[in-house]
Design a protein around this motif. Sequence first.
Motif, PDB file in Angstrom:
ATOM      1  N   GLN A  47       0.810  -1.233   0.000  1.00  0.00           N
ATOM      2  CA  GLN A  47       0.000   0.000   0.000  1.00  0.00           C
ATOM      3  C   GLN A  47       0.840   1.279   0.000  1.00  0.00           C
ATOM      4  O   GLN A  47       0.751   2.099   0.923  1.00  0.00           O
ATOM      5  N   PRO A  48       1.677   1.492  -1.033  1.00  0.00           N
ATOM      6  CA  PRO A  48       2.497   2.700  -1.055  1.00  0.00           C
ATOM      7  C   PRO A  48       1.635   3.953  -1.246  1.00  0.00           C
ATOM      8  O   PRO A  48       0.482   3.856  -1.668  1.00  0.00           O
ATOM      9  N   ASP A  49       2.219   5.125  -0.943  1.00  0.00           N
ATOM     10  CA  ASP A  49       1.507   6.392  -1.120  1.00  0.00           C
ATOM     11  C   ASP A  49       1.417   6.786  -2.584  1.00  0.00           C
ATOM     12  O   ASP A  49       0.544   7.571  -2.976  1.00  0.00           O
ATOM     13  N   ALA A  50       2.355   6.270  -3.388  1.00  0.00           N
ATOM     14  CA  ALA A  50       2.356   6.576  -4.817  1.00  0.00           C
ATOM     15  C   ALA A  50       3.126   5.489  -5.553  1.00  0.00           C
ATOM     16  O   ALA A  50       3.893   4.737  -4.942  1.00  0.00           O
ATOM     17  N   ILE A  51       2.907   5.429  -6.861  1.00  0.00           N
ATOM     18  CA  ILE A  51       3.605   4.453  -7.705  1.00  0.00           C
ATOM     19  C   ILE A  51       4.208   5.199  -8.888  1.00  0.00           C
ATOM     20  O   ILE A  51       3.529   5.979  -9.556  1.00  0.00           O
ATOM     21  N   LEU A  52       5.500   4.963  -9.122  1.00  0.00           N
ATOM     22  CA  LEU A  52       6.161   5.443 -10.335  1.00  0.00           C
ATOM     23  C   LEU A  52       6.208   4.255 -11.270  1.00  0.00           C
ATOM     24  O   LEU A  52       6.790   3.220 -10.933  1.00  0.00           O
ATOM     25  N   LEU A  53       5.598   4.376 -12.434  1.00  0.00           N
ATOM     26  CA  LEU A  53       5.405   3.229 -13.311  1.00  0.00           C
ATOM     27  C   LEU A  53       5.995   3.490 -14.688  1.00  0.00           C
ATOM     28  O   LEU A  53       5.593   4.437 -15.370  1.00  0.00           O
ATOM     29  N   ASP A  54       6.944   2.657 -15.083  1.00  0.00           N
ATOM     30  CA  ASP A  54       7.533   2.762 -16.415  1.00  0.00           C
ATOM     31  C   ASP A  54       6.505   2.281 -17.436  1.00  0.00           C
ATOM     32  O   ASP A  54       5.803   1.296 -17.205  1.00  0.00           O
ATOM     33  N   VAL A  55       6.424   2.977 -18.570  1.00  0.00           N
ATOM     34  CA  VAL A  55       5.443   2.591 -19.589  1.00  0.00           C
ATOM     35  C   VAL A  55       5.942   1.422 -20.427  1.00  0.00           C
ATOM     36  O   VAL A  55       5.219   0.468 -20.676  1.00  0.00           O
TER      37      VAL A  55
END
Length: 127
Positions: free
Chosen positions: A48-56
Amino acid sequence: MTMKRILIIDDEQDIREATQICLEISGEWEVLTASSGAEGLVTAASEQPDAILLDVMMPDMDGLTTFQKLQAHPLTQNIPVILLTAKAQPAEQRQFTQIQVAAVITKPYDPFTLANQIEQVLIAAKS
């Protein structure tokens, strides 16, 4: 001040590591990483992270498919997702806008401003 948690989902190890270091230096982020969309989905649901950085651009399951699966899952659908992409064509930007991602950060990004950029996105996402 409480540490915020962010999950980086990127298949390139050097990008994961560089991004993790940039965010940890800011002192505000606890960084989790995943090397694939599938691993990212499991980590996002359990941590349950506060945000996700997601590679396309990823093999097997790309970022957009991963994003759709995050959105479809009750445990992860409210986590803000920021896409990391080398693709900044107008057509793709429009596609990203339509799918309700919190933001798009284009690669190569400035490692020194990344933490601040993410912070701004999360403030905007809450308002």
